[in-house]
Design an enzyme around this catalytic site. Structure first.
Site, PDB file in Angstrom:
ATOM      1  N   GLU A  91      48.952  17.201  34.120  1.00 42.29           N
ATOM      2  CA  GLU A  91      48.432  16.447  35.250  1.00 42.29           C
ATOM      3  C   GLU A  91      47.044  16.948  35.638  1.00 42.29           C
ATOM      4  O   GLU A  91      46.751  18.143  35.552  1.00 42.29           O
ATOM      5  CB  GLU A  91      49.383  16.562  36.449  1.00 42.29           C
ATOM      6  N   CYS A 125      53.628  27.056  33.000  1.00 42.97           N
ATOM      7  CA  CYS A 125      52.965  28.313  33.363  1.00 42.97           C
ATOM      8  C   CYS A 125      53.983  29.435  33.262  1.00 42.97           C
ATOM      9  O   CYS A 125      55.147  29.265  33.632  1.00 42.97           O
ATOM     10  CB  CYS A 125      52.415  28.230  34.789  1.00 42.97           C
ATOM     11  N   GLY A 170      49.151  25.776  34.952  1.00 46.50           N
ATOM     12  CA  GLY A 170      48.856  26.903  34.080  1.00 46.50           C
ATOM     13  C   GLY A 170      47.982  27.965  34.716  1.00 46.50           C
ATOM     14  O   GLY A 170      47.370  27.758  35.765  1.00 46.50           O
ATOM     15  N   SER A 201      40.463  29.547  38.877  1.00 52.43           N
ATOM     16  CA  SER A 201      41.413  30.245  39.735  1.00 52.43           C
ATOM     17  C   SER A 201      42.376  31.060  38.874  1.00 52.43           C
ATOM     18  O   SER A 201      42.850  30.586  37.843  1.00 52.43           O
ATOM     19  CB  SER A 201      42.197  29.231  40.578  1.00 52.43           C
ATOM     20  N   LEU A 225      45.515  35.335  45.807  1.00 48.80           N
ATOM     21  CA  LEU A 225      45.990  36.617  46.329  1.00 48.80           C
ATOM     22  C   LEU A 225      47.353  36.453  47.003  1.00 48.80           C
ATOM     23  O   LEU A 225      48.317  37.117  46.646  1.00 48.80           O
ATOM     24  CB  LEU A 225      44.957  37.182  47.307  1.00 48.80           C
ATOM     25  N   HIS A 226      47.413  35.593  48.008  1.00 44.52           N
ATOM     26  CA  HIS A 226      48.654  35.127  48.636  1.00 44.52           C
ATOM     27  C   HIS A 226      49.438  36.193  49.405  1.00 44.52           C
ATOM     28  O   HIS A 226      50.445  35.867  50.031  1.00 44.52           O
ATOM     29  CB  HIS A 226      49.578  34.446  47.630  1.00 44.52           C
ATOM     30  N   ASN A 300      52.906  23.498  50.453  1.00 46.58           N
ATOM     31  CA  ASN A 300      53.357  22.138  50.182  1.00 46.58           C
ATOM     32  C   ASN A 300      54.781  22.161  49.651  1.00 46.58           C
ATOM     33  O   ASN A 300      55.056  22.794  48.629  1.00 46.58           O
ATOM     34  CB  ASN A 300      52.441  21.476  49.146  1.00 46.58           C
ATOM     35  N   CYS A 345      48.241  21.290  46.247  1.00 47.52           N
ATOM     36  CA  CYS A 345      48.302  22.630  45.678  1.00 47.52           C
ATOM     37  C   CYS A 345      49.741  23.105  45.528  1.00 47.52           C
ATOM     38  O   CYS A 345      50.525  23.030  46.471  1.00 47.52           O
ATOM     39  CB  CYS A 345      47.537  23.590  46.588  1.00 47.52           C
TER      40      CYS A 345
END
Length: 372
Positions: A91, A125, A170, A201, A225-226, A300, A345
């Site tokens: 996608e 991924c 990925g 990214s 990072l998250h 999301n 995202c």
């Protein structure tokens, strides 16, 4: 033998070299294919006679096909479902913006309507991030450089693409050689994308970040990072165990010293996981000596695949205020786009909707302008 994409530059150059054909014809061929996507090789004028049988036997104008086009109700997001030569799907997402909205440095912003394309680099991924739908697919295969570039070719028939972000399916740095080759193609004729308009990214593949600045100078680097501490990072991003936060930050410091560029920090806001005030202070202390832009991303939902909830707007606003006010860190909140078509995202996972429609331009602003 599989037929290669005409945009698989390494293979094309090898074949031309073996046949004694001048590689300067390659950009001309690419430009013709972009303008005439359904062309036959014999349609292209003025090539050396040896080029035509070589192209017929080894290459296709496109090895992928556009399977489905679906527009979001936000009228600015379009998701492309692309079928690859091996039958797999990836996608890509077109996001339309107007750069004139808002202000930069207290002055009106220049520009006008343009589009950003979110590109996939792999089928699935292997990183397994628990908040990301693509991770639930597992890893299927790497894309060739041609399959990466073909996403841009398909998208260019819907909108003029000014920015490219490798934030689709990925981990781009796990497909390093194809990524580098694809970006070199995008920077040349006929695409002519500035490296400052391309963002890669990564979850933080340290050995690849160490090579990136020399292989792709002036590129924008975004780091997913998250979390501000290693233990939370490992809980939500299992791959982080291989890339300790302290070592990652040392790598980013070296990258920034060598490149002289801002680094974008991606931070997905997960309710009661990484969105409390203490986390904002931890993140601020981690980043206060860097030149960064922190992009706070509303989580999301991804159906039954996730244990997480979306942070409230109040929490996001408080988090942003701490980073800005206490640590003077430039911080944005990503506009949610394409949620209803699973194009936002973390939502990219192959499904095959039936709806087909065409897009329309909208008026938003986005982080890719923040490197100015």
């Amino acid at each position: 033998m599989a037929i290669s994409s005409i945009f698989d530059c390494g293979e094309l150059r090898r074949q031309f070299h073996s046949a004694g054909i001048n590689p300067n014809f390659i950009p001309f061929i690419w430009k013709y294919v972009v303008q005439n996507p359904n062309c036959d090789w014999d349609d292209i004028p003025s090539l050396p006679s040896a080029a035509y049988p070589l192209l017929r036997s080894h290459f296709k104008p496109s090895t992928s096909s556009l399977h489905t086009v679906i527009d979001s109700s936000d009228n600015v997001t379009t998701k492309l479902l692309i079928k690859l030569q091996n039958g797999s799907f990836v996608e890509a997402v077109i996001m339309r913006y107007d750069t004139r909205l808002g202000k930069y440095g207290g002055k009106p912003r220049p520009g006008g309507p343009r589009s950003t394309l979110c590109i996939s680099s792999q089928v699935g991924c292997k990183m397994g991030c628990k908040f990301c739908a693509t991770g639930s697919m597992g890893f299927k295969s790497n894309l060739s450089s041609g399959e990466i570039v073909e996403q841009l070719v398909h998208a260019s028939h819907f909108s003029q693409i000014r920015n490219v972000v490798f934030m689709g399916m990925g981990e781009p740095l796990n497909n390093y050689s194809a990524l580098v080759e694809a970006i070199h193609i995008m920077q040349g004729s006929p695409f002519q994308l500035s490296p400052k308009k391309i963002t890669v990214s990564t979850v933080g593949i340290i050995h690849a970040i160490n090579k990136l600045q020399s292989d792709l100078p002036n590129l924008n680097l975004a780091v997913s990072l998250h979390a501000p501490v290693q233990d939370i990072r490992c809980q939500i991003m299992p791959a982080a165990r291989a890339f300790p936060l302290e070592k990652l930050m040392d790598t980013l410091r070296t990258y920034q010293t060598n490149s002289g560029q801002k680094i974008f920090i991606e931070y997905i806001m997960l309710d009661e996981v990484n969105d409390e005030e203490q986390h904002a202070h931890q993140l601020g202390k981690l980043l206060e000596t860097f030149q960064v832009v922190v992009n706070l991303i509303p989580f999301n939902p991804i159906g039954n695949l996730s244990y997480f909830k979306t942070s409230s707007e109040q929490k996001v606003a408080r988090f942003q205020k701490i980073l800005r006010g206490t640590y003077n860190i430039r911080t944005t909140v990503r506009k949610q786009m394409g949620q209803d078509i699973s194009g936002a995202c973390g939502q990219l996972v192959v499904n095959q909707p039936d709806k087909r429609s065409t897009g329309s331009a909208g008026l938003l602003t986005d982080i890719e302008d923040l490197h100015l």
